[in-house]
Structure formats: C-alpha cells, structure tokens
Enzyme design. Structure first.
Site, PDB file in Angstrom:
ATOM      1  N   ASP A 262      37.520   8.534  72.990  1.00 37.66           N
ATOM      2  CA  ASP A 262      38.416   7.806  73.883  1.00 37.66           C
ATOM      3  C   ASP A 262      39.530   8.708  74.398  1.00 37.66           C
ATOM      4  O   ASP A 262      39.698   9.844  73.948  1.00 37.66           O
ATOM      5  CB  ASP A 262      39.031   6.610  73.148  1.00 37.66           C
TER       6      ASP A 262
ATOM      7  N   TYR B 218      34.862  12.117  61.164  1.00 37.11           N
ATOM      8  CA  TYR B 218      36.149  12.080  61.840  1.00 37.11           C
ATOM      9  C   TYR B 218      37.266  12.336  60.830  1.00 37.11           C
ATOM     10  O   TYR B 218      37.108  12.069  59.631  1.00 37.11           O
ATOM     11  CB  TYR B 218      36.402  10.712  62.474  1.00 37.11           C
TER      12      TYR B 218
END
Length: 247
Positions: free
Chosen positions: A51, A109
């Site tokens: 994003d 992540y």
C-alpha cells in the site's frame, strides 16, 4: 522467455506498488524504464501489492520478453535510470510458467515501532510513546498461529475468494531502540499486518486482554479489531520460492 528480478524500495514517495491512474507507483516507474531499455511495452507482475507508504526490503516481480538479455548490463542500466529510492538487486531467468505472485510459498513482514522520538525514523517507524506490555503482546501473537480465517483483519472492501491464511510465525523483538513485529505467512490479506499490529498494541496498552483476541478473530468483524497502524512502519522483508530458476 520469462525473467524474475529482485528489488527493494522506500515507499514514502509512492502510492503503493500497483500501477493506477493519477498516482505515482513503483510498478509504473519500473515499467517506464524497461520500456525505454528494451524498446517494447513491458508489463511486470509483482509478488505483492504494498500500500501507499509501505516499504520493501525484498520484492520479486516477473516480465516476459523475446529478447535474450544481457542481465548484468540490464541491471546496471535499470539502476542508473530508476529513482534513488528504488533498487534492483538481480535479474534471473525462470521457467516459462513461473509466477512472481502465485508461486510464492511464504511472505514475511516487519513492523517498526519507535518509543522515543527520532527524526531519522520519521518515514520508517511508527512513534508511540506509551508503555507497552510486550510479554502480553507476544502471548497474543502466538494465538494467531491457531487460526486460519482472518477476515477481522482484512480491509472491508476487498475482492478475495478466501480469508484463510496460514501464519507460520509472529513475534515482537527488541532491536536496538526499536520494537519490531515479525510475521510470516503463506499469504496476507489487504491491510492485514497493520490491523494485526494495531490490535496487538491495544493489548499491550491493556485496552483489551489476550483472551479478547480469540473473540475478535472468531467475530470475522473488522470493526472488532484494532485501528490500523500507519503505513510508514511496515516493511515487506522476504519472499520465498521453490525451484523456479532456469539458470
């Protein structure tokens, strides 16, 4: 022929990975460079869609071309032409049906949290000065591995066939002056990591209990989970594949 390339980028200046109208994306910048260098329209497919404001320490993407590439020369020229906040690490040929997104077997992540103000981390960590019970946060993180349906952490308006993910590891670690959340899974839903971190922080701040996490996950209701933390602290750090390289 199909080629993979490995890259990294600082996502601050970009509206995410994916090309879109009226916004600058990482994908767009790379495709523009490849078009100039190879003199053909190149469409690249990334392993994930970060994003706006999210960073990547490691991302893979693929593209097709009939040109037999001098990969070292292409690597040099791409890095010369790309913006300073995007870097290509290597280019390699893969099987013709290898797919950067669908062949990935795991993704990892990290989310960086700073608990003291640091101007040098302004775009790479979330500053939160409140005291946190990290032991409780880690206890709650361990619960995630017992579930598969993570609809409660997914962006509300998203087009997916399933909300099931297999989380392989999830843990908070202190790294210098940063508190870092590490998570690995076979796949992630949109906004999932930022929503998980926000939920765990509420537990660390004693706004919710560890046991509340079971209720949140079982509810499948995004409204029950915590607020998504800012994008700037999130890094895609590792993507794994099996047996895709030709040479």
């Amino acid at each position: 022929m199909r080629y993979f390339f490995e890259l990294s980028y600082l996502g601050t200046a970009y509206h995410g990975w994916q090309k879109q109208p009226n916004a600058v994306s990482v994908q767009e910048k790379i495709e523009q460079v490849l078009k100039r260098l190879l003199q053909e329209n190149i469409e690249i497919v990334g392993a994930g869609r970060t994003d706006a404001g999210v960073h990547a320490k490691q991302l893979f993407a693929h593209f097709d071309t009939e040109v037999c590439l001098n990969r070292e020369e292409l690597l040099y020229k791409m890095n010369s032409m790309l913006p300073k906040d995007i870097a290509v690490t290597r280019i390699f040929r893969v099987k013709t049906d290898a797919h950067a997104r669908f062949d990935a077997i795991s993704r990892s992540y990290e989310y960086q949290l700073a608990q003291r103000k640091d101007p040098f981390l302004i775009d790479q960590a979330y500053y939160l000065k409140q005291d946190l019970d990290v032991d409780k946060m880690n206890e709650a993180a361990g619960i995630l591995k017992n579930y598969r349906n993570f609809k409660c952490f997914s962006k509300s308006r998203t087009d997916v066939k399933t909300y099931n993910c297999t989380i392989k590891s999830a843990e908070w670690k202190s790294t210098g002056e940063l508190l870092v959340f590490h998570i690995t899974a076979d796949r992630f839903l949109r906004n999932m990591v930022r929503a998980i971190v926000g939920t765990l922080l509420e537990i660390g701040q004693k706004k919710n209990s560890v046991e509340d996490l079971h209720k949140i996950i079982k509810s499948e209701d995004r409204g029950r989970a915590g607020t998504s933390v800012p994008a700037r602290g999130l890094f895609l750090t590792r993507i794994e594949y099996l047996n895709i390289e030709v040479d």
